[in-house]
Design an enzyme around this catalytic site. Structure first.
Site, PDB file in Angstrom:
ATOM      1  N   GLY C 149       0.823  -1.201   0.000  1.00 37.96           N
ATOM      2  CA  GLY C 149       0.000   0.000   0.000  1.00 37.96           C
ATOM      3  C   GLY C 149       0.858   1.251   0.000  1.00 37.96           C
ATOM      4  N   CYS C 150       0.228   2.377  -0.303  1.00 34.12           N
ATOM      5  CA  CYS C 150       0.973   3.631  -0.429  1.00 34.12           C
ATOM      6  C   CYS C 150       1.485   4.116   0.922  1.00 34.12           C
ATOM      7  CB  CYS C 150       0.108   4.694  -1.100  1.00 34.12           C
ATOM      8  SG  CYS C 150      -1.546   4.873  -0.400  1.00 34.12           S
ATOM      9  N   TYR C 151       0.606   4.195   1.915  1.00 36.67           N
ATOM     10  CA  TYR C 151       1.052   4.624   3.240  1.00 36.67           C
ATOM     11  C   TYR C 151       2.082   3.643   3.810  1.00 36.67           C
ATOM     12  CZ  TYR C 151      -2.721   8.141   3.889  1.00 36.67           C
ATOM     13  OH  TYR C 151      -3.565   9.243   3.808  1.00 36.67           O
ATOM     14  N   SER C 154       5.615   4.135   2.547  1.00 41.47           N
ATOM     15  CA  SER C 154       6.323   5.287   3.109  1.00 41.47           C
ATOM     16  C   SER C 154       6.783   5.018   4.533  1.00 41.47           C
ATOM     17  CB  SER C 154       5.430   6.536   3.038  1.00 41.47           C
ATOM     18  OG  SER C 154       4.273   6.375   3.833  1.00 41.47           O
TER      19      SER C 154
END
Lengths: 333, 333, 333, 333
Positions: C149-151, C154
């Protein structure tokens, strides 16, 4: 206090009417109507209004719910007011309608641009076109006002004092609006990721506000609207072929010298100067190279282009101070 | 590999040239020149380039630092290139200049619009005007190209195929640009809080790009630029009085059928479709009500309006694939 | 050329996969699947891709339409891939899924966070978690990858090299995303006028990406996502209680010294440095006042947080250059 | 009418004070001081105020120009007020200072965070810290008030009622501000193209507002500010380790039940709900998974975080209605 009902209270103009009424010394919202969100507390629909109107909720419209109301504001999609107007008129209420329904002079003109027959053509002549700067005397004391559209307000205020100086068949209005002009409905066109960092033209040759501009200016208008990546604001850049050298800035200054909401300056206006206020900022030029006149108007489409102008009209209709509840100060930054 | 030097490397167009070179199979940046930030590593000036060009730094320009270079890109404020060009030409390098210095045909025209005498009028005729879509044959094989301005590229591509159909004295170009067009310099006009949520017109009647448009279109142009609250993008909405009924969309389609970077469609274009790409999207209409032609162009001012067009020109000049290193795909969303 | 099919081609990640494939030397999109816009030409769905893929159209998915395809990318709402995976696996295709369906280790964990039973629990162990920087060896040669996932991408890249230095039960991840992370669906939350000039927290305590972070970091995470008024970008600011004084910046530098897409610097990163690129920019601090470690990551949620990471994984899976088709250069300005 | 002088009138807070005074029934701006733009008419500095204050101009400050003034607002960079305060105090004027100069309890604390010796330490104890919600009794009737910083106002209002429930050494404040918080000065950090479509953290571990938060909360705070791509608004997401299960939402509701400008709700607040208003919106949660309390505050940094709070304080100091001239309604959309 003047008791106010708002039709279309869950939309953007509805919220703006409430925001302005919260600072108005005499207008007190008492009934909020809105179909899709009927039954919800105002706080759920517009959280930014929670502290100001803790008791209000949105209801489904019913004529008897206008009992005790003094003033009706309607901010509905076009076609709705013409079905409701008779009920409101029958109760002899002051009524300011923002829809397109009662702005044009004739049912034919309405049908030409809106592609549907008008449902209450007999009422058209009873509404006064609501731009106080060009129609103050008729609005004062009127019971029924059709407040002008956002784009027409900008173009008409920019061009009307110049109309004698130009060929009325030569008008081009190139304008851009913030996204709130497209309303709260969910469309791909107003998705954040469509609009942010984007500029686009739309409604080429066919935007309905053309009709209002032509009516009020008495000319032929080619109008191109654009969508700009911002919440609010209209900037209208208007062109006309001049009969000869002229001083359009002086014409604007003379026309609006005593207007509380119009500011004329040599400096090209910015929409941000008008944010949240009822002000209009104007400039103009004569171009000796091309023989054209250029005029630029900036305003907030939700205030001078909608809710603010509605309140300005209502103030006149009800004999209040015309500027009551309305700011001239744009929120910068 | 072709060894590239960039003058103005610390500015926005400089960064964009580097971004595009990073994906270009043959262009290799080897020298970066920039006065105000000379001495800094590229990473400090443009952190977004840190991974791509870890070894590069910005230097102060000196002619001998062009030794070993094959191609020079200059993206400097107007007035600078005309002082440097002789040095570059003496070295017989391929040179693509983005300044206004060598775009116009005559020193008189330059002085009229830029309010200063040209410093190298004898070189003007040696530069080819750099819009490949209208000037491909001359660019191919040229050593010296003056890449077009961002606004002119949009207006010229929109109107040039329509020019036979309209009165060339009747052209109005109403365009808006993202803020990067104003450059990296610190000015109140480009402070975030001035520009964000704002739309304004500027340079009324006097914008210098008018001269380029008139030169390339052979007509008289009233040009009004606007500043839009976005990083990039130009949307140009162009008007002209038609000689009679015509089909401007067909004219555009015919003119650009084989162009790799031009897309013509009935749908009004959005600047966002072009973000980061070298594409231009166009549409057009004939308005029977007013007898006018309307044409709309969208492009990225830093790519097709600057760095991308420079690379497209360089590709032609150097005999490379014209599309090398250039994308046609806008970054949406 | 490797023939690629994209499920979810009409969404934002679908568009981004196509944008990246257009610059990829070996990946050739041949089939585009998307339910709601099946039957439309790609140009109608994503005008920005019109010049790059003039012949493609969006189809309804059917397994036999995968004939001749080498690689499948899926970017679908969670719950969809687990219903389709068996068909794809049966054809022995390389498959990179961006859904949440195959990211977590167990069906129980999936059900806890996604509130529905997993439909294909037997496949969970066959998917490799797709963050090359922490899992490169397993991705290389894998057939089935569940891109992160994107979060989580990061937070995991920011914290994983620091995990030995902090109490794993003390992690707070406070992150904000651009609006594209919420997808193309029409919701009040993603209407331009809701989001523009607005910052809000959402999913308090319950965001599903928490599970991925906890799995990959082996700790307990309190994660608060926010929505920021921009198209793209994630900035994750991460906190953990340190065991004692430490040098987290050095830990990051050591961990990522050879990574092509990770840049570590003392300067706090900006999401804009990563716009359109597959880069991640990181910094970190130890705070002697509070004994905490602070780490900050910036990336583009649609590239390193989605389509770019999918392609990076595919490059590894297929034995291509890991960086093929991927830029490290953010589009600034 | 109360005659008001504004120091720092050409800045953002100066403009906002004027905007709010224009709607205030008793505060009348009579002198505007500002060094860099002294001599200019207000219209030239802040065109958005042209219609409201046609006669005003900006002057250079001189003590005798305070003759006839009743109330002084100062919105100057830190370090300036401590040099001017004695002059204002000598005239026995009501004085609300927004600088950091008189907010902290001791000169030592000031020097620790601001890296310079305090010039008027003897005056520190005479100023009351200006957040009415936590200090109303002392502000009422005070002559000298140091209005709180924007970030501290948000974090203090969110956490102060929860402080008994958490470990005061465990506080993390992760907050983001709109760009106007950085002021009107021209810096690369506030250039539109730096900030737009960007999110960044700054001032890691060292932001000076930490001191105010620690003073008012009586704890140890790790504060990370961020810059968000919007004009206005602060969203503060605050964390603390709970002593045990608790109901932080109930604690907030109890604390602020009678506050005219504070709204507590389960719904996570949006900064936009507060735009242009003096409102603060709050929510909170207890997380049983991690044992932490989470509290979120939203406000407009230029109103409740600056000019609005100054006026709220002045209203109390002067015995006016505390809410005079202040709206609770955020400008949405």
């Amino acid at each position: 206090m003047i008791r106010v009902a708002i039709l279309g209270a869950s939309g953007f103009v509805g919220a703006e009417l409430l925001r302005l009424c919260a600072s108005h010394p005499q207008l007190q919202p008492v009934r909020l109507f809105g179909d899709s969100q009927a039954g919800l507390k105002l706080e759920a629909v517009h959280p930014q209004l929670a502290l100001a109107f803790p008791g209000l909720a949105v209801e489904r419209f019913a004529p008897e719910r206008l009992d005790g109301v003094d003033l009706v504001f309607a901010a509905l999609p076009h076609g709705h007011s013409q079905r409701l107007a008779a009920e409101i008129i029958a109760r002899d209420l002051a009524f300011v309608d923002l829809g397109a329904d009662f702005r044009l002079d004739t049912a034919e003109e309405y049908e030409t641009w809106y592609k549907e027959p008008h449902q209450a053509p007999e009422l058209l002549s009873r509404f006064v076109y609501g731009i106080p700067e060009i129609n103050r005397a008729r609005i004062r004391g009127a019971k029924l006002v059709a407040a002008a559209g956002c784009y027409p307000t900008s173009a008409i205020l920019a061009l009307r004092p110049l109309i004698e100086a130009i060929d009325p068949a030569s008008i081009v209005v190139d304008a851009a609006s913030g996204v709130s002009g497209a309303g709260k409905g969910l469309k791909e066109e107003t998705h954040f990721n469509t609009v942010d960092e984007n500029l686009t033209a739309y409604g080429l040759l066919t935007h309905r506000h053309t009709a209002e501009m032509e009516m009020a200016l008495g000319g032929r208008v080619l109008f191109t609207p654009h969508l700009a990546p911002m919440n609010r604001g209209i900037l209208a850049t208007c062109y006309g072929q001049a009969h000869g050298p002229c001083d359009p800035l002086a014409l604007l200054r003379n026309a609006y010298a005593d207007e509380p909401f119009v500011h004329v300056s040599e400096r090209p206006p910015s929409t941000k100067w008008t944010l949240g206020s009822n002000a209009v900022h104007l400039t103009a030029r004569y171009d000796p190279r091309t023989g054209r006149v250029l005029a630029v108007a900036a305003l907030d489409n939700l205030v001078k282009g909608a809710a603010g102008q509605m309140i300005q009209c209502a103030n006149l209709m009800l004999g209040l101070d015309e500027t009551a509840g309305l700011s001239t100060v744009g929120m910068c930054p």
